[in-house]
Design a protein around this motif. Structure first.
Motif, PDB file in Angstrom:
ATOM      1  N   ARG A 311       0.742  -1.233   0.053  1.00 21.26           N
ATOM      2  CA  ARG A 311       0.148  -0.104   0.034  1.00 21.26           C
ATOM      3  C   ARG A 311       0.613   1.346  -0.062  1.00 21.26           C
ATOM      4  O   ARG A 311       0.552   2.223  -0.523  1.00 21.26           O
ATOM      5  CB  ARG A 311      -0.977  -0.068   1.105  1.00 21.26           C
ATOM      6  CG  ARG A 311      -2.099  -1.068   1.084  1.00 21.26           C
ATOM      7  CD  ARG A 311      -2.940  -1.129   2.138  1.00 21.26           C
ATOM      8  NE  ARG A 311      -4.286  -1.874   2.266  1.00 21.26           N
ATOM      9  CZ  ARG A 311      -5.391  -1.355   1.586  1.00 21.26           C
ATOM     10  NH1 ARG A 311      -5.609  -0.328   1.336  1.00 21.26           N
ATOM     11  NH2 ARG A 311      -6.353  -2.329   1.565  1.00 21.26           N
ATOM     12  N   ALA A 312       1.887   1.306   0.882  1.00 17.43           N
ATOM     13  CA  ALA A 312       2.777   2.433   0.829  1.00 17.43           C
ATOM     14  C   ALA A 312       3.582   2.597  -0.576  1.00 17.43           C
ATOM     15  O   ALA A 312       3.389   4.007  -1.129  1.00 17.43           O
ATOM     16  CB  ALA A 312       3.893   2.285   1.991  1.00 17.43           C
ATOM     17  N   SER A 314       2.121   1.571  -3.378  1.00 12.69           N
ATOM     18  CA  SER A 314       1.153   2.137  -4.309  1.00 12.69           C
ATOM     19  C   SER A 314       0.652   3.387  -4.101  1.00 12.69           C
ATOM     20  O   SER A 314       0.526   4.290  -5.128  1.00 12.69           O
ATOM     21  CB  SER A 314       0.035   1.392  -4.016  1.00 12.69           C
ATOM     22  OG  SER A 314      -1.147   1.505  -4.816  1.00 12.69           O
ATOM     23  N   ALA A 315       0.630   4.166  -2.990  1.00 12.83           N
ATOM     24  CA  ALA A 315       0.291   5.412  -2.590  1.00 12.83           C
ATOM     25  C   ALA A 315       1.505   6.384  -3.199  1.00 12.83           C
ATOM     26  O   ALA A 315       0.933   7.367  -3.690  1.00 12.83           O
ATOM     27  CB  ALA A 315       0.292   5.621  -1.192  1.00 12.83           C
ATOM     28  N   LEU A 316       2.708   6.119  -3.061  1.00 16.39           N
ATOM     29  CA  LEU A 316       3.812   6.891  -3.917  1.00 16.39           C
ATOM     30  C   LEU A 316       3.650   6.893  -5.330  1.00 16.39           C
ATOM     31  O   LEU A 316       3.704   7.807  -5.662  1.00 16.39           O
ATOM     32  CB  LEU A 316       5.072   6.341  -3.259  1.00 16.39           C
ATOM     33  CG  LEU A 316       6.364   7.158  -3.965  1.00 16.39           C
ATOM     34  CD1 LEU A 316       6.243   8.596  -3.539  1.00 16.39           C
ATOM     35  CD2 LEU A 316       7.590   6.520  -3.379  1.00 16.39           C
ATOM     36  N   ASP A 318       0.797   6.446  -6.919  1.00 20.28           N
ATOM     37  CA  ASP A 318      -0.322   7.255  -7.383  1.00 20.28           C
ATOM     38  C   ASP A 318       0.094   8.670  -7.346  1.00 20.28           C
ATOM     39  O   ASP A 318      -0.367   9.409  -8.210  1.00 20.28           O
ATOM     40  CB  ASP A 318      -1.411   6.893  -6.380  1.00 20.28           C
ATOM     41  CG  ASP A 318      -2.174   5.422  -6.566  1.00 20.28           C
ATOM     42  OD1 ASP A 318      -1.849   4.884  -7.667  1.00 20.28           O
ATOM     43  OD2 ASP A 318      -2.916   5.209  -5.629  1.00 20.28           O
ATOM     44  N   GLN A 319       0.920   9.220  -6.402  1.00 24.17           N
ATOM     45  CA  GLN A 319       1.267  10.607  -6.400  1.00 24.17           C
ATOM     46  C   GLN A 319       2.333  10.899  -7.668  1.00 24.17           C
ATOM     47  O   GLN A 319       2.022  11.914  -8.190  1.00 24.17           O
ATOM     48  CB  GLN A 319       2.186  10.485  -5.063  1.00 24.17           C
ATOM     49  CG  GLN A 319       2.683  12.197  -4.795  1.00 24.17           C
ATOM     50  CD  GLN A 319       3.564  12.212  -3.598  1.00 24.17           C
ATOM     51  OE1 GLN A 319       3.591  11.353  -2.528  1.00 24.17           O
ATOM     52  NE2 GLN A 319       3.967  13.497  -3.400  1.00 24.17           N
TER      53      GLN A 319
END
Length: 418
Positions: A311-312, A314-316, A318-319
């Motif tokens: 998830r970490a 993936s979040a980066l 997405d950014q």
């Protein structure tokens, strides 16, 4: 059509393409283990992608394509990679290469290539990496060249309808992006990859022996010299980095999903690889294996750590995709500093996703236990695919770029992924 128009898509279209990608992924997942073990050239797999319309996804609708944007293409790559990492890599490389003209060529050449690619539903292979001696492009007459040399590592070449490669002009040394028809005399695509992973990415070597090339098959410069390319062209590197990131995230997503289903199914061969407490002489006498495995602290903590890592990353990612989308929308107004910021974010995302994929695909085997050694389930293919990909895309290079930018504000060098 403006540059900005090439990179816009409506939400409804993106949702539709993601649904199609999931259907293709489900189809690929049914025989993924068998196909990986057979290691045959992925002609059937490419046919599935072609039939679903995924090969023309990025081509504007008015030119015969799907009219999707990069965010949608990334989501599609990730979905396909979760089912089959090698086909995810082949598709992602196809997107990067087939859209490369937008960054390096003039508007008329872009329009012609995209119309022809959509009409023929071409699959693109090759690569622009600069880690080996370049191919040589020799001028022989006005607007005419001969291409010679060998490239040892390229993706998709055994199933490609068009090859996109880097070649250095003999008289000036300038690196150029060149498009070649692989059926042309003098082109030989070899099956000498022999990798332990990504077996279905159709990789191998390419040889060119006096292959004729015309002026309209030369897309433009790939020079890394300062000021040689406009900032917008520099975003070509970021688009490739984010394909790599989504590929890694897809592979991680795939192994976690299959491991969860395997454990939930109550497979009798399920055993974690770590030993039971000393007070229990065997797994069979340890009450949390297998009947209470969903309560076992080791299992829950491991899955928790792996989920957080995924998830970490993936979040980066997405950014970084959001930043890239903004940069693409800026078009010719993009500045060098804005390009650098986007490329650094893409490099950070690729590094995070690569490390997450390596960790997740390895440690998931521990959670599954001895059952992961069975070729019947093919859990090892996720680790093999992730590790093979990251060998060609070293994390250290991306971390160096991020660190140099953080410490001194140095802009990342213009380098394109393999």
């Amino acid at each position: 059509m403006t540059v900005e128009d090439l990179f816009t898509v409506d939400q409804q279209s993106g949702t539709r393409w993601l649904h199609i990608a999931r259907e293709v992924a489900d189809d690929l997942a049914t025989d993924a283990v068998v196909r990986d073990q057979a290691g045959k050239p992925p002609f059937d797999e490419v046919a599935r992608l072609r039939e679903a319309g995924l090969l023309t996804l990025l081509v504007p609708a008015e030119r015969g394509g799907g009219g999707a944007d990069w965010a949608t293409a990334y989501a599609v790559v990730r979905e396909v990679a979760a089912a089959d990492g090698a086909i995810g890599q082949l598709l992602g490389s196809h997107y990067v290469l087939s859209a490369s003209a937008r960054f390096f060529a003039g508007a008329d050449l872009v329009a012609r290539l995209e119309r022809e690619s959509a009409a023929g539903q071409w699959c693109w292979g090759g690569g622009f990496a600069a880690h080996e001696p370049p191919l040589i492009l020799t001028p022989v007459a006005p607007g005419r060249y001969l291409l010679n040399g060998r490239q040892s590592c390229a993706t998709g070449i055994r199933v490609a309808d068009r090859l996109a490669v880097r070649a250095a002009r003999l008289d000036t040394g300038e690196p150029l992006a060149v498009v070649v028809d692989p059926t042309r005399a003098g082109v030989v695509c070899g099956d000498d990859g022999d990798t332990f992973g990504q077996r279905l990415s159709a990789g191998g070597s390419m040889e060119f022996d006096a292959v004729p090339v015309t002026e309209d098959e030369v897309l433009g410069s790939l020079s890394s010299d300062e000021g040689a390319l406009p900032p917008f062209a520099g975003l070509a590197a970021a688009t490739g980095r984010l394909v790599s990131a989504h590929l890694c995230l897809g592979i991680a997503q795939g192994v976690l999903g299959e491991a969860r289903e395997y454990a939930r199914a109550g497979n009798p061969s399920w055993r974690p690889s770590w030993p039971p407490p000393q007070s229990y002489p065997s797994y069979s006498s340890y009450p949390s294996w297998p009947d209470s495995r969903s309560q076992d602290a080791h299992v829950l903590i491991t899955y928790g750590e792996l989920t957080v890592a995924a998830r970490a990353a993936s979040a980066l990612t997405d950014q970084a995709v959001e930043a890239l989308d903004g940069g693409l929308a800026r078009g010719d107004d993009l500045t060098d500093d804005e390009c650098a910021e986007i490329c650094v974010l893409a490099a950070a995302a690729e590094a995070a996703a690569a490390r997450a994929a390596q960790d997740i695909t390895a440690r998931t085997l521990d959670v599954i236990g001895p059952g992961s050694a069975s070729s019947r389930y093919g859990f090892d293919r996720f680790w093999r695919n992730a590790r093979t990909h990251t060998l060609y895309h070293p994390v250290a290079h991306r971390l160096r770029d991020v660190g140099d930018y953080f410490l001194s504000g140095a802009h990342p060098p213009f380098t394109l992924p393999a």
